[in-house]
Design a protein around this motif. Structure first.
Motif, PDB file in Angstrom:
ATOM      1  N   ALA A  72      70.773 -13.500  72.574  1.00 40.20           N
ATOM      2  CA  ALA A  72      69.557 -13.648  73.387  1.00 40.20           C
ATOM      3  C   ALA A  72      69.713 -14.780  74.391  1.00 40.20           C
ATOM      4  N   ARG A  73      70.310 -15.873  73.949  1.00 41.16           N
ATOM      5  CA  ARG A  73      70.519 -17.020  74.853  1.00 41.16           C
ATOM      6  C   ARG A  73      71.462 -16.626  75.996  1.00 41.16           C
ATOM      7  N   THR A  74      72.523 -15.888  75.687  1.00 45.30           N
ATOM      8  CA  THR A  74      73.466 -15.448  76.725  1.00 45.30           C
ATOM      9  C   THR A  74      72.760 -14.576  77.762  1.00 45.30           C
ATOM     10  N   ALA A  75      71.902 -13.670  77.295  1.00 42.98           N
ATOM     11  CA  ALA A  75      71.168 -12.808  78.225  1.00 42.98           C
ATOM     12  C   ALA A  75      70.224 -13.622  79.095  1.00 42.98           C
ATOM     13  N   ALA A  76      69.544 -14.605  78.505  1.00 41.00           N
ATOM     14  CA  ALA A  76      68.574 -15.402  79.259  1.00 41.00           C
ATOM     15  C   ALA A  76      69.237 -16.271  80.313  1.00 41.00           C
ATOM     16  N   LEU A  77      70.485 -16.667  80.083  1.00 39.16           N
ATOM     17  CA  LEU A  77      71.189 -17.555  81.017  1.00 39.16           C
ATOM     18  C   LEU A  77      72.198 -16.809  81.881  1.00 39.16           C
ATOM     19  N   HIS A  78      72.181 -15.486  81.830  1.00 43.72           N
ATOM     20  CA  HIS A  78      73.179 -14.710  82.567  1.00 43.72           C
ATOM     21  C   HIS A  78      73.046 -14.981  84.066  1.00 43.72           C
ATOM     22  N   PRO A  79      74.148 -15.319  84.736  1.00 41.05           N
ATOM     23  CA  PRO A  79      74.038 -15.769  86.140  1.00 41.05           C
ATOM     24  C   PRO A  79      73.711 -14.677  87.148  1.00 41.05           C
ATOM     25  N   THR A  80      74.060 -13.413  86.867  1.00 36.56           N
ATOM     26  CA  THR A  80      73.846 -12.364  87.868  1.00 36.56           C
ATOM     27  C   THR A  80      72.729 -11.400  87.501  1.00 36.56           C
ATOM     28  N   ALA A  81      72.106 -11.548  86.331  1.00 39.01           N
ATOM     29  CA  ALA A  81      71.043 -10.629  85.918  1.00 39.01           C
ATOM     30  C   ALA A  81      69.787 -10.873  86.747  1.00 39.01           C
ATOM     31  N   ASP A  82      68.938  -9.836  86.848  1.00 40.89           N
ATOM     32  CA  ASP A  82      67.675  -9.999  87.557  1.00 40.89           C
ATOM     33  C   ASP A  82      66.734 -10.882  86.745  1.00 40.89           C
ATOM     34  N   VAL A  83      65.787 -11.509  87.443  1.00 35.63           N
ATOM     35  CA  VAL A  83      64.917 -12.497  86.810  1.00 35.63           C
ATOM     36  C   VAL A  83      64.047 -11.892  85.708  1.00 35.63           C
ATOM     37  N   PRO A  84      63.417 -10.716  85.889  1.00 33.33           N
ATOM     38  CA  PRO A  84      62.615 -10.163  84.788  1.00 33.33           C
ATOM     39  C   PRO A  84      63.403  -9.967  83.501  1.00 33.33           C
ATOM     40  N   THR A  85      64.662  -9.520  83.614  1.00 36.26           N
ATOM     41  CA  THR A  85      65.482  -9.358  82.406  1.00 36.26           C
ATOM     42  C   THR A  85      65.746 -10.697  81.750  1.00 36.26           C
ATOM     43  N   ARG A  86      66.004 -11.733  82.540  1.00 33.73           N
ATOM     44  CA  ARG A  86      66.243 -13.052  81.969  1.00 33.73           C
ATOM     45  C   ARG A  86      64.980 -13.615  81.316  1.00 33.73           C
ATOM     46  N   VAL A  87      63.825 -13.332  81.921  1.00 26.63           N
ATOM     47  CA  VAL A  87      62.570 -13.788  81.309  1.00 26.63           C
ATOM     48  C   VAL A  87      62.352 -13.093  79.968  1.00 26.63           C
ATOM     49  N   ARG A  88      62.554 -11.766  79.946  1.00 23.14           N
ATOM     50  CA  ARG A  88      62.400 -11.041  78.676  1.00 23.14           C
ATOM     51  C   ARG A  88      63.350 -11.575  77.614  1.00 23.14           C
ATOM     52  N   ALA A  89      64.586 -11.833  78.012  1.00 29.03           N
ATOM     53  CA  ALA A  89      65.565 -12.354  77.055  1.00 29.03           C
ATOM     54  C   ALA A  89      65.152 -13.725  76.535  1.00 29.03           C
ATOM     55  N   GLY A  90      64.627 -14.581  77.417  1.00 28.49           N
ATOM     56  CA  GLY A  90      64.160 -15.898  76.964  1.00 28.49           C
ATOM     57  C   GLY A  90      63.009 -15.788  75.982  1.00 28.49           C
ATOM     58  N   LEU A  91      62.106 -14.843  76.235  1.00 32.73           N
ATOM     59  CA  LEU A  91      60.983 -14.644  75.308  1.00 32.73           C
ATOM     60  C   LEU A  91      61.465 -14.129  73.958  1.00 32.73           C
ATOM     61  N   VAL A  92      62.426 -13.203  73.982  1.00 33.40           N
ATOM     62  CA  VAL A  92      62.984 -12.707  72.719  1.00 33.40           C
ATOM     63  C   VAL A  92      63.686 -13.832  71.978  1.00 33.40           C
ATOM     64  N   HIS A  93      64.425 -14.658  72.705  1.00 34.84           N
ATOM     65  CA  HIS A  93      65.092 -15.811  72.081  1.00 34.84           C
ATOM     66  C   HIS A  93      64.078 -16.711  71.392  1.00 34.84           C
ATOM     67  N   SER A  94      62.980 -17.003  72.081  1.00 34.07           N
ATOM     68  CA  SER A  94      61.961 -17.865  71.481  1.00 34.07           C
ATOM     69  C   SER A  94      61.266 -17.176  70.312  1.00 34.07           C
ATOM     70  N   ASP A  95      61.044 -15.865  70.417  1.00 31.31           N
ATOM     71  CA  ASP A  95      60.396 -15.125  69.323  1.00 31.31           C
ATOM     72  C   ASP A  95      61.235 -15.175  68.056  1.00 31.31           C
ATOM     73  N   ILE A  96      62.550 -14.916  68.215  1.00 32.70           N
ATOM     74  CA  ILE A  96      63.424 -14.943  67.042  1.00 32.70           C
ATOM     75  C   ILE A  96      63.439 -16.336  66.433  1.00 32.70           C
ATOM     76  N   ALA A  97      63.549 -17.368  67.286  1.00 28.79           N
ATOM     77  CA  ALA A  97      63.582 -18.749  66.776  1.00 28.79           C
ATOM     78  C   ALA A  97      62.271 -19.100  66.084  1.00 28.79           C
ATOM     79  N   THR A  98      61.141 -18.666  66.655  1.00 28.09           N
ATOM     80  CA  THR A  98      59.846 -18.956  66.035  1.00 28.09           C
ATOM     81  C   THR A  98      59.718 -18.242  64.695  1.00 28.09           C
ATOM     82  N   THR A  99      60.121 -16.975  64.655  1.00 23.22           N
ATOM     83  CA  THR A  99      60.044 -16.204  63.417  1.00 23.22           C
ATOM     84  C   THR A  99      60.880 -16.847  62.311  1.00 23.22           C
ATOM     85  N   GLU A 100      62.020 -17.426  62.667  1.00 21.16           N
ATOM     86  CA  GLU A 100      62.918 -18.022  61.682  1.00 21.16           C
ATOM     87  C   GLU A 100      62.685 -19.523  61.512  1.00 21.16           C
ATOM     88  N   ASN A 101      61.521 -20.004  62.007  1.00 22.20           N
ATOM     89  CA  ASN A 101      61.148 -21.410  61.837  1.00 22.20           C
ATOM     90  C   ASN A 101      62.186 -22.365  62.450  1.00 22.20           C
TER      91      ASN A 101
END
Length: 614
Positions: free
Chosen positions: A405-434
């Protein structure tokens, strides 16, 4: 000379005249002009052998002579037109250039060589110039738009899309066969849709829909181009659905896509790319409306496509990805919570998930690491790994999910909406796992990306729509910071994430006194530029106005970076830091209220510090 011989001879003369006199208005006849002319002449001559002494009636000779005269006159006329256009090869340079461009495109798809793609674009440009003012120009113009769109999809260079839109609009007035006009309108529609997906401009999406429907109206469902045009119009409706969230738009996208597939099936062939998109659209509808039938059909469509596509095909990786997404979504045991996109409830049987994870991993091995689509592949892999971890806890899988998820959120050539979604998923997984610290880091990155969703080139309403698609990010970030025991960071994130457009407006009004004293040239340049940005957009051409505002936006960010490089101006025109908030608290306490499903707090800022009151 028998009547049968005379009939065949006359038929040969008619074929000779038809193919010899063909021009761009009859593309099939023009394409096989030499072949048809030779065949007709051969039939006309052979029919004479039936006459005694090879002497045919006088009228027979006259018919053949007239056909030859028509073919010759037509050839001379076309040669003269080519000479007047300055075409050294009397009009034949355009088709040869177009054929060369098509060969370069095939080489690009086979080897992935960018130089071949660049050569294809240049050859199509030459073909358009060589056929200026003639019917074939329309077809070559459509091919040029296609090549520019393919290069944009590879490099994400906005200049290619803008050129495709400009050339497509100019070419709409050209004459040509209905099929060529339909192809041009379809390519213009695709370029406009991609530009909307890149920027969020609603005007582009509306024009894309109009062009796509106009193209489809020119064709019969049994015509060769109908599947392509219907599929591209389906993609426009898909973008409308993603922009508005209206399920009726998704239904329309599916209807158009099924029409394309049915038309192709009637002609005896399958469109693998459309089968993959059918898998994707059915997955979206099945997930959003909790339709098990749609999800089963999505999996079946993905498997059908995968069975047909060769591993060396460029479509193989997208097919693996979408089938993996369909399998993962079909494994979800209960309908999603309509109030949240952060819900993962998985069945105990995880064989399907393991297959989905295997497909996701294979998809990642296909494209180059820097390719934009790899961000989506990493995001799906993260979700699949986390789903497996939820079924059977495994710290290694969890770490892999977080890293993907972190790799997707920081991907240099991906479009911004995809990076935003990836960042949200990264935070969701981290929140779920405390893991609140990781959640905070992920959401900080998302908040930094939010201003890029709403470029200065967009109308104010489009900017607001773009930001409104991602609600609650500031609250989620502050909640994670409070869970991590960092109330100061929570206050700063609330300031950064709330009112992105308001923050941009305030940045345009930043006091320049200190900057003018230390760096007067930078201050004057900034003052002039922010005056231009603050002015209401007016002008004779909306397209020129957008280009001008985009250039101003780029200059604004470059100028701010130069200012931030100056000592003492590192936080110029940026949201306040914790120190600045405490300084403001010296005039009286500042209180932020943060309410979320996890907790509710008041964050109190004073000169002495920042603390949270549950």
């Amino acid at each position: 000379m028998s009547q049968w011989a005379q009939a065949f001879g006359v038929l040969g003369a008619v074929v000779m005249a038809a193919f010899g006199g063909a021009n761009w208005r009859l593309p099939f006849l023009e394409r096989y002009r030499i072949l048809g002319l030779g065949f007709g002449l051969l039939v006309w001559v052979l029919a004479r052998f039936d006459a005694p002494g090879f002497k045919a009636p006088q009228w027979y000779q006259s018919v053949g002579a007239a056909a030859m005269l028509l073919a010759g006159a037509s050839g001379l006329a076309q040669a003269w037109q080519g000479r007047r256009r300055g075409d050294r090869e009397a009009g034949d340079d355009g088709p040869s250039r177009a054929a060369g461009a098509a060969a370069y495109l095939r080489r690009y798809f086979q080897r992935g060589a960018l130089e071949a793609l660049d050569a294809a674009v240049e050859e199509y440009r030459a073909a358009v110039r060589a056929t200026a003012g003639t019917g074939p120009q329309l077809l070559h113009q459509a091919s040029l738009l296609k090549a520019l769109r393919i290069r944009y999809e590879r490099l994400l260079d906005r200049a290619d899309l803008d050129e495709a839109v400009r050339l497509g609009r100019q070419a709409r007035s050209l004459r040509g066969p209905r099929s060529h006009r339909a192809l041009l309108l379809t390519e213009l529609s695709t370029a406009l849709r991609l530009r909307h997906d890149h920027t969020g401009a609603s005007d582009d999406l509306a024009e894309a829909r109009g062009c796509g429907e106009a193209a489809l109206a020119l064709l019969h469902p049994r015509q060769l181009l109908f599947p392509l045009c219907s599929s591209r119009l389906s993609a426009v409706w898909q973008s409308r659905y993603e922009h508005t969230g209206d399920p009726r738009h998704l239904d329309t996208a599916l209807t158009r896509l099924r029409a394309a597939l049915d038309s192709a099936a009637e002609r005896g062939y399958a469109r693998d790319a459309d089968e993959i998109r059918l898998c994707y659209l059915l997955t979206r509808r099945g997930h959003g409306a909790a339709r098990a039938r749609d999800l089963s059909e999505a999996v079946a469509a993905g498997r059908r496509a995968l069975a047909r596509i060769a591993p060396t095909s460029p479509l193989y990786a997208p097919c693996l990805h979408h089938l993996s997404v369909a399998l993962r979504t079909a494994h979800d045991a209960s309908p999603p919570d309509p109030t949240s996109y952060r819900t993962y409830r998985i069945r105990s049987d995880h064989a399907q998930l393991e297959h989905a994870e295997d497909l996701a991993r294979q998809a990642l091995l296909r494209p180059a690491a820097e390719a934009p689509e790899t961000a989506r592949y990493h995001l799906n892999h993260a979700l699949t790994l986390h789903a497996l971890h939820r079924v059977q806890p495994d710290r290694g899988r969890l770490d892999q999910a977080l890293e993907a998820a972190r790799t997707a959120a920081l991907h240099p050539t991906a479009d911004v909406p995809t990076r935003v979604r990836a960042g949200l998923v990264h935070s969701d997984i981290a929140t779920t796992e405390n893991l609140p610290a990781q959640a905070v880091a992920a959401l900080e990155n998302v908040i930094e990306l939010l201003p890029r969703l709403a470029s200065h080139e967009l109308e104010r309403t489009d900017q607001e729509q773009q930001i409104a698609r991602w609600p609650g990010i500031a609250v989620a970030a502050a909640t994670s910071a409070l869970e991590a025991g960092e109330p100061a960071k929570a206050a700063v994130l609330l300031e950064h994430g709330r009112g992105v457009l308001l923050s941009r407006t305030l940045a345009l009004r930043t006091d320049l006194t200190a900057l003018r004293a230390a760096h007067p040239e930078l201050a004057e340049e900034l003052a002039a530029l922010r005056t231009q940005l603050a002015m209401a957009g007016t002008g004779p051409s909306a397209e020129r106005l957008r280009r001008a505002r985009r250039a101003q936006d780029e200059r604004w960010h470059r100028l701010l970076r130069r200012i931030h490089d100056q000592p003492g101006f590192e936080d110029f025109a940026l949201p306040p830091t914790a120190d600045r908030l405490r300084a403001q608290g010296a005039q009286g306490p500042l209180i932020y209220l943060n309410v979320s499903a996890q907790r509710s707090d008041a964050i109190v800022v004073t000169a002495d510090g920042i603390r949270a009151v549950p």
